[in-house]
Design an enzyme around this catalytic site. Structure first.
Site, short mmCIF file in Angstrom:
data_model
loop_
_atom_site.label_atom_id
_atom_site.label_comp_id
_atom_site.label_asym_id
_atom_site.label_seq_id
_atom_site.Cartn_x
_atom_site.Cartn_y
_atom_site.Cartn_z
N ASP A 81 -6.01 -3.31 -7.38
CA ASP A 81 -4.71 -2.62 -7.37
C ASP A 81 -3.59 -3.60 -6.99
O ASP A 81 -3.74 -4.43 -6.10
CB ASP A 81 -4.77 -1.48 -6.36
CG ASP A 81 -3.55 -0.60 -6.37
OD1 ASP A 81 -3.01 -0.34 -7.46
OD2 ASP A 81 -3.13 -0.16 -5.28
N HIS A 175 5.92 4.24 -2.15
CA HIS A 175 4.81 3.72 -1.37
C HIS A 175 5.03 3.90 0.13
O HIS A 175 6.16 3.93 0.61
CB HIS A 175 4.61 2.22 -1.66
CG HIS A 175 4.10 1.93 -3.02
ND1 HIS A 175 4.80 1.19 -3.95
CD2 HIS A 175 2.95 2.27 -3.62
CE1 HIS A 175 4.10 1.10 -5.06
NE2 HIS A 175 2.96 1.74 -4.89
#
Length: 275
Positions: A81, A175
């Protein structure tokens, strides 16, 4: 059992969404796999570039995740990721990881497109699934500004030019949110899903409430990435255990409830995303 390709996981998750959970410690991976087995749902174990840097290299935790995935009765794959380094992507593929995300979102559009296309060609030659990002899924404020949302027409052109297999889009999430207060643009998700020919990925999902995640999948999000929420609950469980037992020094005694907390939350998300 053989590792499951990401395309097969996506198909197995439909009509719901595929849960993708970030791994920082071995306890994360064990808990996520156990949750997938309990929920009988496919899952992705994700390792970020930041986690590789934390451990000093990708290999130790990646190899552990690959073994956990192979030994599990659930359908599990391992994914790299938010890799900004082509070298790290090559390392991941050499280790046996068959799904990567190249993150060129901080580059301008032309540079992001060129770099993503190069990496995608290299990965596809090795049968590796590639995810990219278009738009900024950044800090809490920036991700909610209209100027950083993914443009559907630009997304179509980007996918066609790069050949990526999945696209992370900026639709209102952010995020590292500790509160679940993000509001997603479901109309934009639906517009993107109607035009973009590859699965759409939602990053920053920890900050989205349950109803928002359910609606996002219904409007066209395929893969849902969750990291911060698991870390918050893991830390709360450790803090509670150590506060209640101030002389405790055996990590197994406080990591066990932490692992249980992760497993419970992942199980919740997997049932939620199933629709």
């Amino acid at each position: 059992m053989p590792l499951t390709p990401v395309s097969a996981l996506i198909a197995a998750a439909r009509p719901g969404g595929l849960g993708a959970f970030n791994v920082i410690t071995l306890e994360h991976a064990e808990a996520i796999a156990a949750a997938a087995e309990a929920a009988k749902r496919p899952v992705l174990l994700q390792l970020s570039e930041n986690t590789a840097n934390y451990h000093g290299s990708l290999a130790p935790l990646a190899l552990a995740c690959l073994r956990i995935a192979a030994d599990s009765t659930a359908d599990i794959a391992v994914h790299l990721d938010h890799a900004t380094s082509p070298e790290l992507i090559r390392t991941a593929v050499d280790l046996g990881i068959r799904s990567v995300m190249y993150d060129g979102s901080t580059l301008d559009y032309a540079a992001n497109l060129a770099a993503t296309a190069d990496i995608t060609r290299w990965c596809h030659d090795r049968d590796v699934h590639v995810e990219a990002e278009l738009g900024e899924v950044g800090g809490k404020d920036g991700a909610h500004a209209p100027g950083v949302r993914t443009d559907p027409d630009e997304a179509v052109d980007f996918v066609a030019a790069t050949g990526v297999d999945a696209l992370a889009v900026a639709v209102g999430s952010s995020h590292a949110m500790h509160t679940r207060t993000a509001t997603l643009d479901n109309d934009l998700i639906a517009h993107l899903a109607a035009k973009v020919p590859v699965p759409l990925v939602l990053h920053g999902s920890s900050g989205v409430p349950d109803d928002g995640l359910r609606a996002a999948v219904q409007h066209g999000i395929t893969k849902v990435n969750i990291a911060t929420r698991l870390n918050v609950l893991m830390t709360e469980a450790i803090r509670t255990t150590l506060t209640g037992s101030p002389t405790l020094s055996d990590p197994r005694k406080y990591l066990t409830p932490a692992r249980t907390a992760i497993r419970s939350e992942v199980t919740h998300f997997l049932h939620l995303l199933a629709g």
